[in-house]
Design a protein around this motif. Structure first.
Motif, mmCIF file in Angstrom:
data_model
loop_
_atom_site.group_PDB
_atom_site.id
_atom_site.type_symbol
_atom_site.label_atom_id
_atom_site.label_comp_id
_atom_site.label_asym_id
_atom_site.label_seq_id
_atom_site.Cartn_x
_atom_site.Cartn_y
_atom_site.Cartn_z
ATOM 1 N N MET A 420 0.806 -1.224 0.000
ATOM 2 C CA MET A 420 0.000 0.000 0.000
ATOM 3 C C MET A 420 0.843 1.279 0.000
ATOM 4 S SD MET A 420 -1.555 -0.097 3.873
ATOM 5 C CE MET A 420 -0.541 0.206 5.316
ATOM 6 N N ASN A 421 2.073 1.203 0.513
ATOM 7 C CA ASN A 421 2.927 2.398 0.528
ATOM 8 C C ASN A 421 4.265 2.156 -0.151
ATOM 9 O OD1 ASN A 421 1.341 4.456 1.836
ATOM 10 N ND2 ASN A 421 1.464 3.175 3.674
ATOM 11 N N LYS A 422 4.228 1.319 -1.187
ATOM 12 C CA LYS A 422 5.425 1.075 -2.000
ATOM 13 C C LYS A 422 5.044 1.215 -3.463
ATOM 14 C CE LYS A 422 7.291 -2.214 1.363
ATOM 15 N NZ LYS A 422 7.658 -3.623 1.617
ATOM 16 N N PRO A 423 5.118 2.435 -4.018
ATOM 17 C CA PRO A 423 5.644 3.682 -3.460
ATOM 18 C C PRO A 423 4.691 4.319 -2.440
ATOM 19 C CG PRO A 423 4.772 4.062 -5.646
ATOM 20 C CD PRO A 423 4.694 2.587 -5.414
ATOM 21 N N VAL A 424 5.185 5.359 -1.802
ATOM 22 C CA VAL A 424 4.441 5.994 -0.706
ATOM 23 C C VAL A 424 3.119 6.574 -1.222
ATOM 24 C CG1 VAL A 424 4.471 7.813 1.021
ATOM 25 C CG2 VAL A 424 6.564 6.521 0.539
ATOM 26 N N ARG A 425 2.016 6.178 -0.557
ATOM 27 C CA ARG A 425 0.683 6.688 -0.900
ATOM 28 C C ARG A 425 0.000 7.315 0.323
ATOM 29 N NH1 ARG A 425 1.126 1.599 -3.469
ATOM 30 N NH2 ARG A 425 1.210 1.778 -5.755
ATOM 31 N N ALA A 474 3.919 -7.871 -16.319
ATOM 32 C CA ALA A 474 3.432 -7.424 -15.013
ATOM 33 C C ALA A 474 4.578 -6.946 -14.132
ATOM 34 C CB ALA A 474 2.675 -8.560 -14.325
ATOM 35 N N VAL A 475 5.670 -7.702 -14.111
ATOM 36 C CA VAL A 475 6.823 -7.290 -13.296
ATOM 37 C C VAL A 475 7.379 -5.975 -13.821
ATOM 38 C CG1 VAL A 475 9.127 -7.904 -12.474
ATOM 39 C CG2 VAL A 475 7.384 -9.689 -12.707
ATOM 40 N N ASN A 476 7.465 -5.850 -15.128
ATOM 41 C CA ASN A 476 7.978 -4.610 -15.720
ATOM 42 C C ASN A 476 7.063 -3.436 -15.383
ATOM 43 O OD1 ASN A 476 10.037 -3.430 -17.562
ATOM 44 N ND2 ASN A 476 8.196 -2.868 -18.727
ATOM 45 N N TYR A 477 5.756 -3.663 -15.376
ATOM 46 C CA TYR A 477 4.801 -2.598 -15.056
ATOM 47 C C TYR A 477 4.923 -2.182 -13.583
ATOM 48 C CZ TYR A 477 0.363 -0.124 -14.496
ATOM 49 O OH TYR A 477 -0.594 0.817 -14.216
ATOM 50 N N ILE A 478 5.108 -3.163 -12.715
ATOM 51 C CA ILE A 478 5.297 -2.838 -11.286
ATOM 52 C C ILE A 478 6.551 -1.985 -11.116
ATOM 53 C CG2 ILE A 478 5.819 -3.824 -9.007
ATOM 54 C CD1 ILE A 478 4.140 -6.306 -9.923
ATOM 55 N N LYS A 480 8.266 -0.098 -13.471
ATOM 56 C CA LYS A 480 8.303 1.191 -14.168
ATOM 57 C C LYS A 480 6.983 1.963 -14.086
ATOM 58 C CE LYS A 480 12.378 -0.079 -15.853
ATOM 59 N NZ LYS A 480 13.645 0.516 -15.392
ATOM 60 N N GLY A 481 5.878 1.254 -14.369
ATOM 61 C CA GLY A 481 4.584 1.937 -14.430
ATOM 62 C C GLY A 481 4.074 2.364 -13.064
ATOM 63 N N TYR A 484 7.635 1.288 -8.505
ATOM 64 C CA TYR A 484 8.269 0.544 -7.412
ATOM 65 C C TYR A 484 9.793 0.668 -7.472
ATOM 66 C CZ TYR A 484 9.676 -3.422 -4.497
ATOM 67 O OH TYR A 484 10.255 -4.212 -3.542
ATOM 68 N N GLU A 485 10.359 0.643 -8.663
ATOM 69 C CA GLU A 485 11.814 0.725 -8.799
ATOM 70 C C GLU A 485 12.337 2.082 -8.325
ATOM 71 O OE1 GLU A 485 14.873 0.573 -12.518
ATOM 72 O OE2 GLU A 485 13.479 -1.135 -12.345
ATOM 73 N N GLU A 486 11.642 3.143 -8.680
ATOM 74 C CA GLU A 486 12.047 4.483 -8.240
ATOM 75 C C GLU A 486 11.928 4.601 -6.726
ATOM 76 O OE1 GLU A 486 13.638 8.186 -8.545
ATOM 77 O OE2 GLU A 486 13.447 6.653 -10.125
ATOM 78 N N TYR A 487 10.894 3.968 -6.160
ATOM 79 C CA TYR A 487 10.723 3.944 -4.703
ATOM 80 C C TYR A 487 11.926 3.275 -4.036
ATOM 81 C CZ TYR A 487 9.298 1.673 -0.343
ATOM 82 O OH TYR A 487 9.268 1.187 0.940
ATOM 83 N N LEU A 488 12.373 2.141 -4.596
ATOM 84 C CA LEU A 488 13.527 1.423 -4.040
ATOM 85 C C LEU A 488 14.800 2.254 -4.142
ATOM 86 C CD1 LEU A 488 12.939 -2.195 -5.427
ATOM 87 C CD2 LEU A 488 12.647 -1.418 -3.069
ATOM 88 N N LYS A 489 14.929 2.983 -5.236
ATOM 89 C CA LYS A 489 16.115 3.823 -5.429
ATOM 90 C C LYS A 489 16.188 4.923 -4.375
ATOM 91 C CE LYS A 489 18.525 6.394 -9.075
ATOM 92 N NZ LYS A 489 18.452 6.841 -10.491
#
Length: 628
Positions: A420-425, A474-478, A480-481, A484-489
């Motif tokens: 729910m908060n990955k990325p932060v919501r 689906a993994v690619n969408y999680i 990039k879309g 999630y990857e930017e959140y981890l960075k």
């Protein structure tokens, strides 16, 4: 292996050696077990030595049992009271006489972890917060990998006989390690428990302080034979020297080129020290390799001769075939896997072929788990000799799978908590209903927070879109879309974490999704994956062996495949000093010399790896043994 009745000149010298010390240099496939068992037979039948006075020491129970069985097969009678055992079992027998130890006195591995966890809780959070894992229920546990490293370092300190105050830990700050070690030892004493390393320390102490006990055991064992002597540590060596006096009938067999356990405290340089401690010791080189083709022996020989600190050896092959070694590069790991599958299929089409003829040897378990996943899909039987790390249990994998499960089923509250908060919501835990809920219920619970309601609407729209995708997409969408990857960075930057490592894990997870048509199909495969890994450990049927280079030692196969032979993998990126690189070279040498007929060495040119500290380059070891 050669026929047991065939004895070459070097083997004969070792077998018929009489009293006094001897050092036997025994390379791969040279018949060291044959030599040891035949020497025991010669001592009993020709030199008339009492079987009760012969002690044979190995490093594992399995090796001791195999040695004992081999010995019994070559004797005319079923029973001879020769003692076969490990260092720990022998030392335990000595200690039991003094301390009345029994089996329950030895601490179990699980109990060691529980003791360490209690100790870590007492250390201020600012020192060990890097190892805390905060669970969803608010409880705190500890990273088992970190705990394993701490326990290994405690063991290493004891085996080296090192001074605690001057010891520099590689795992945690010095003062922190001092506290952990002292409290660990205090807790062990309070529970009246000892670990295997304590047994060595206590045994040395007893033999120094109790001359009567020392003389008793010296008289009991007049002849001592030690297998795999290159793996000995200083403490073990010191105790064995005491037991061998005054006759010094100590017969050691080993290969400094196969010394690969430096991280456990083993010291191959003790083989050189043996010559100094016993200047009159005889020395013999078992110079014929009966296992591997000439091509394999010569290539491995060119590699290992690059090491400086070693006994110079000239070893010949009994099998004079020049072929056997093939080096190949691939554009990607996926292409490498395709080739491995094709090789297995091709081999199994031959008459009399068995899966168990083949071993796939990796530097680490992390690399091995990739192929295990693929072999399951291809329904190719395999077994693992150590438990593989399950990539689907990594935090990033758990996040990705929670997204997918919630998109497909939408009924697991724990999955929702995770995403729910990955990325932060800004969705608070308190605003989420405790039971299975609808989007409308969640929106109502956040009715006073318009920005949160908008984030919830976006999340559910993303989940709806996600649920219709193929697993790879689906993994690619999680990543990039959804963001999630930017959140981890951002999180890695804030916490000082290793984003490159996390990114590599994400890419690996996405690659594993290839070949599955639907999300449900992939989720079902993942659910069965852990059980399948557990079963492969015990699988005794005809199957390919997947092992690490360390675990391959002492084993052999007709066909050996060495994948991922890239810089940063082997030698490992953590090997920096000359000594560390030399141990990595010995490790690679061990892996090469497991092959009897065919050795395949693969490396990857994958463009993506160019971002990762040169890991697109082939291992330097390949160039070192390749003829130019």
């Amino acid at each position: 292996m050669h026929k047991e009745l065939t004895v070459n000149e070097a083997q004969s010298k070792a077998i018929t050696h009489g009293a006094g010390p001897m050092l036997v240099l025994a390379g791969p496939g040279s018949g060291k077990t044959f030599v040891i068992t035949q020497r025991i037979k010669h001592l009993i039948t020709q030199d008339r030595i009492s079987p009760e006075s012969i002690l044979v020491i190995t490093f594992t129970k399995a090796a001791a049992l195999e040695m004992q069985q081999r010995f019994r097969r070559i004797m005319d009678e079923d029973f001879y009271p020769v003692v076969f055992g490990t260092f720990h079992s022998i030392f335990f027998h000595i200690l039991r006489q003094v301390y009345s130890f029994n089996a329950s006195s030895i601490v179990k591995e699980s109990e060691k972890y529980r003791i360490l966890a209690e100790i870590l809780k007492k250390i201020p959070n600012n020192q060990v917060n890097q190892i805390h894992i905060q669970a969803e229920d608010g409880s705190t546990s500890f990273d088992t990998e970190y705990m394993s490293k701490v326990l290994s370092e405690i063991s290493r300190l004891k085996n080296l006989g090192a001074n605690l105050v001057s010891y520099e830990s590689e795992v945690c700050p010095k003062e922190e390690f001092l506290q952990i070690y002292r409290e660990y030892q205090l807790e062990m004493r309070s529970r009246k428990k000892v670990d295997f390393d304590d047994m060595l320390l206590l045994c040395r102490q007893v033999l120094y302080e109790r001359e009567d006990i020392l003389k008793q055991w010296q008289k009991r064992f007049e002849y001592i034979l030690i297998d795999e002597f290159q793996d000995i540590n200083p403490l073990q060596y010191e105790v064995i020297q005491m037991l061998a006096k005054p006759q010094d009938n100590i017969f050691v067999v080993g290969d400094d080129d196969q010394a690969i356990y430096g991280f456990r405290g083993s010291r191959p340089e003790l083989m050189f020290q043996f010559q100094k401690d016993y200047p009159d010791a005889k020395q013999v080189l078992l110079n014929v390799n009966y296992r591997s083709k000439k091509g394999i022996v010569e290539n491995a020989g060119r590699l290992i001769e690059r090491n400086k600190d070693r006994f110079a050896k000239s070893v010949m092959a009994y099998n004079l075939s020049d072929d056997g070694v093939r080096v190949q590069s691939f554009e990607s790991r996926a292409q490498q896997e395709e080739n491995i599958i094709a090789l297995i299929r091709q081999y199994m089409n031959q008459k009399g072929a068995n899966y168990q003829d083949i071993a796939i040897i990796y530097r680490t378990n992390i690399n091995a788990s990739d192929l295990a996943d693929r072999l399951m899909k291809e329904k190719i039987p395999f077994r693992v000799r150590e438990k593989l790390k399950n990539i689907y249990e990594l935090p990033v994998a758990l996040d990705v799978l929670s997204y997918i499960r919630y998109a497909v089923y939408g009924n697991d509250i724990q999955d929702f908590y995770r995403i729910m908060n990955k990325p932060v919501r800004y969705i608070s835990r308190g605003s989420v209903p405790m039971h299975r809920f609808t989007k409308e219920e969640l929106l109502y619970a956040n009715r006073d927070k318009e920005y949160v309601r908008q984030n919830i609407e976006n999340l559910y729209q993303q989940l709806k879109f996600l649920g219709r995708m193929s697993p790879f997409a689906a993994v690619n969408y999680i990543r990039k879309g959804i963001g999630y990857e930017e959140y981890l960075k951002k999180k890695a930057k804030e916490d000082g974490g290793d984003f490159c490592q996390v990114l590599e894990q994400l890419e690996d997870i996405q690659k594993r999704a290839v070949g599955f048509s639907t999300l449900k199909e992939w989720l079902e495969h993942i659910e069965n994956y852990e059980n399948a890994l557990e079963q492969t450990v015990e699988n005794e049927e005809d199957a390919i062996d997947i092992v690490t280079m360390h675990a391959s030692k002492g084993l052999e196969w007709k066909v050996v495949l060495l994948p991922d032979c890239n810089e940063g993998v082997v030698p490992h990126k953590k090997a920096v000093t000359t000594a560390e690189v030399e141990e990595e070279r010995r490790l690679f040498y061990v892996a090469m010399t497991r092959a009897k007929e065919n050795l395949f060495i693969f490396h990857i040119k994958e463009e993506d790896n160019k971002k990762k500290t040169g890991m697109h380059l082939p291992s330097r070891f390949i160039k070192e043994f390749t003829k130019t």
